[in-house]
Design a protein around this motif. Structure first.
Motif, PDB file in Angstrom:
ATOM      1  N   MET A  34       0.844  -1.175   0.000  1.00  0.00           N
ATOM      2  CA  MET A  34       0.000   0.000   0.000  1.00  0.00           C
ATOM      3  C   MET A  34       0.887   1.235   0.000  1.00  0.00           C
ATOM      4  SD  MET A  34      -2.796  -1.030   2.950  1.00  0.00           S
ATOM      5  CE  MET A  34      -3.777   0.433   2.678  1.00  0.00           C
ATOM      6  N   GLY A  35       0.449   2.269  -0.686  1.00  0.00           N
ATOM      7  CA  GLY A  35       1.113   3.555  -0.677  1.00  0.00           C
ATOM      8  C   GLY A  35       0.100   4.621  -0.305  1.00  0.00           C
ATOM      9  N   GLN A  36       0.520   5.549   0.538  1.00  0.00           N
ATOM     10  CA  GLN A  36      -0.382   6.611   0.984  1.00  0.00           C
ATOM     11  C   GLN A  36       0.378   7.929   1.083  1.00  0.00           C
ATOM     12  OE1 GLN A  36      -1.494   4.845   4.763  1.00  0.00           O
ATOM     13  NE2 GLN A  36      -3.457   4.216   3.914  1.00  0.00           N
ATOM     14  N   LEU A  37      -0.339   9.024   0.855  1.00  0.00           N
ATOM     15  CA  LEU A  37       0.204  10.356   1.065  1.00  0.00           C
ATOM     16  C   LEU A  37      -0.502  10.992   2.250  1.00  0.00           C
ATOM     17  CD1 LEU A  37       0.386  11.788  -2.567  1.00  0.00           C
ATOM     18  CD2 LEU A  37       2.227  10.788  -1.212  1.00  0.00           C
ATOM     19  N   MET A  38       0.272  11.707   3.076  1.00  0.00           N
ATOM     20  CA  MET A  38      -0.252  12.460   4.216  1.00  0.00           C
ATOM     21  C   MET A  38       0.543  13.760   4.295  1.00  0.00           C
ATOM     22  SD  MET A  38      -0.535   9.323   6.976  1.00  0.00           S
ATOM     23  CE  MET A  38       1.093   8.676   6.582  1.00  0.00           C
ATOM     24  N   ALA A  41      -2.722  -6.649  12.738  1.00  0.00           N
ATOM     25  CA  ALA A  41      -3.521  -6.346  11.551  1.00  0.00           C
ATOM     26  C   ALA A  41      -2.828  -6.797  10.269  1.00  0.00           C
ATOM     27  CB  ALA A  41      -3.820  -4.854  11.494  1.00  0.00           C
ATOM     28  N   GLY A  42      -1.621  -7.363  10.402  1.00  0.00           N
ATOM     29  CA  GLY A  42      -0.920  -7.885   9.241  1.00  0.00           C
ATOM     30  C   GLY A  42      -0.013  -6.899   8.534  1.00  0.00           C
ATOM     31  N   ALA A  43       0.288  -5.756   9.162  1.00  0.00           N
ATOM     32  CA  ALA A  43       1.178  -4.771   8.541  1.00  0.00           C
ATOM     33  C   ALA A  43       2.635  -5.180   8.747  1.00  0.00           C
ATOM     34  CB  ALA A  43       0.935  -3.394   9.146  1.00  0.00           C
ATOM     35  N   HIS A  44       3.430  -5.029   7.687  1.00  0.00           N
ATOM     36  CA  HIS A  44       4.865  -5.264   7.781  1.00  0.00           C
ATOM     37  C   HIS A  44       5.560  -4.451   6.692  1.00  0.00           C
ATOM     38  CE1 HIS A  44       4.370  -8.311   4.514  1.00  0.00           C
ATOM     39  NE2 HIS A  44       3.225  -8.507   5.139  1.00  0.00           N
ATOM     40  N   ASN A  45       6.875  -4.347   6.820  1.00  0.00           N
ATOM     41  CA  ASN A  45       7.652  -3.510   5.892  1.00  0.00           C
ATOM     42  C   ASN A  45       7.024  -2.123   5.761  1.00  0.00           C
ATOM     43  OD1 ASN A  45       9.614  -5.440   5.373  1.00  0.00           O
ATOM     44  ND2 ASN A  45       8.460  -6.319   3.684  1.00  0.00           N
ATOM     45  N   ALA A  64       3.848   7.073   2.781  1.00  0.00           N
ATOM     46  CA  ALA A  64       3.882   5.849   3.576  1.00  0.00           C
ATOM     47  C   ALA A  64       3.805   4.654   2.638  1.00  0.00           C
ATOM     48  CB  ALA A  64       2.719   5.813   4.559  1.00  0.00           C
ATOM     49  N   TYR A  65       4.667   3.684   2.908  1.00  0.00           N
ATOM     50  CA  TYR A  65       4.656   2.423   2.173  1.00  0.00           C
ATOM     51  C   TYR A  65       4.532   1.309   3.200  1.00  0.00           C
ATOM     52  CZ  TYR A  65       6.169  -1.780  -0.160  1.00  0.00           C
ATOM     53  OH  TYR A  65       6.209  -3.059  -0.642  1.00  0.00           O
ATOM     54  N   LEU A  66       3.591   0.417   2.994  1.00  0.00           N
ATOM     55  CA  LEU A  66       3.476  -0.739   3.864  1.00  0.00           C
ATOM     56  C   LEU A  66       2.903  -1.911   3.100  1.00  0.00           C
ATOM     57  CD1 LEU A  66       0.385  -0.639   6.150  1.00  0.00           C
ATOM     58  CD2 LEU A  66       0.870   1.254   4.621  1.00  0.00           C
ATOM     59  N   GLU A  67       3.261  -3.078   3.569  1.00  0.00           N
ATOM     60  CA  GLU A  67       2.710  -4.301   3.014  1.00  0.00           C
ATOM     61  C   GLU A  67       1.751  -4.871   4.044  1.00  0.00           C
ATOM     62  OE1 GLU A  67       6.008  -6.800   1.896  1.00  0.00           O
ATOM     63  OE2 GLU A  67       6.915  -5.187   0.728  1.00  0.00           O
ATOM     64  N   VAL A  68       0.623  -5.363   3.556  1.00  0.00           N
ATOM     65  CA  VAL A  68      -0.376  -5.961   4.445  1.00  0.00           C
ATOM     66  C   VAL A  68      -0.791  -7.309   3.872  1.00  0.00           C
ATOM     67  CG1 VAL A  68      -1.235  -3.746   5.286  1.00  0.00           C
ATOM     68  CG2 VAL A  68      -2.342  -4.803   3.339  1.00  0.00           C
ATOM     69  N   ASP A  69      -1.129  -8.218   4.774  1.00  0.00           N
ATOM     70  CA  ASP A  69      -1.557  -9.547   4.351  1.00  0.00           C
ATOM     71  C   ASP A  69      -2.984  -9.539   3.812  1.00  0.00           C
ATOM     72  OD1 ASP A  69       0.910 -10.595   5.212  1.00  0.00           O
ATOM     73  OD2 ASP A  69       0.153 -10.799   7.248  1.00  0.00           O
ATOM     74  N   ASP A  70      -3.831  -8.691   4.389  1.00  0.00           N
ATOM     75  CA  ASP A  70      -5.251  -8.625   4.038  1.00  0.00           C
ATOM     76  C   ASP A  70      -5.700  -7.182   4.243  1.00  0.00           C
ATOM     77  OD1 ASP A  70      -8.108  -8.550   4.365  1.00  0.00           O
ATOM     78  OD2 ASP A  70      -8.123 -10.676   4.868  1.00  0.00           O
ATOM     79  N   VAL A  71      -6.048  -6.501   3.179  1.00  0.00           N
ATOM     80  CA  VAL A  71      -6.396  -5.070   3.252  1.00  0.00           C
ATOM     81  C   VAL A  71      -7.592  -4.831   4.165  1.00  0.00           C
ATOM     82  CG1 VAL A  71      -7.157  -3.055   1.927  1.00  0.00           C
ATOM     83  CG2 VAL A  71      -5.378  -4.554   0.999  1.00  0.00           C
TER      84      VAL A  71
END
Length: 101
Positions: free
Chosen positions: A1-5, A33-37, A51-58
């Motif tokens: 996932m990528g996000q801007l804040m 919640a499955g967030a990593h990296n 923000a960059y994060l990897e999630v197992d299940d959105v």
């Protein structure tokens, strides 16, 4: 996932300090919640955060927004960044257009 804040220009150091001292229960909630990296990058010229994060299940990850720990974290961060009425950060979700393994 990528996000801007966005963080306020005079709060860069405070933003980094608070993340370097992430509440232990918030860290645990993110992991549960499955967030990593998970990384957040700052553009010091604009205050924009990427923000960059990897999630197992959105869906599982998005449910963290209803947790007490997440709401506490949002309230803690609200004075130093752009937020919504519920104190969640104003976030723009980005669409991935390229990936290299």
């Amino acid at each position: 996932m990528g996000q801007l804040m966005h963080v306020y220009r005079d709060k860069y150091e405070e933003y980094e300090k608070r993340h370097n001292n992430l509440f232990p229960k918030m860290r645990e909630a993110l992991k549960d919640a499955g967030a990593h990296n998970y990384s957040i990058f700052l553009d010091k010229e604009t205050g924009n955060l990427f923000a960059y994060l990897e999630v197992d299940d959105v869906e599982k990850y998005n449910a963290i927004a209803e947790s007490e720990e997440c709401k506490k974290w949002w309230a803690y961060m609200e004075p130093i960044m752009d937020t919504n009425e519920d104190k969640s950060p104003v976030t723009l979700d980005l669409h991935e257009v390229f990936h290299l393994d």
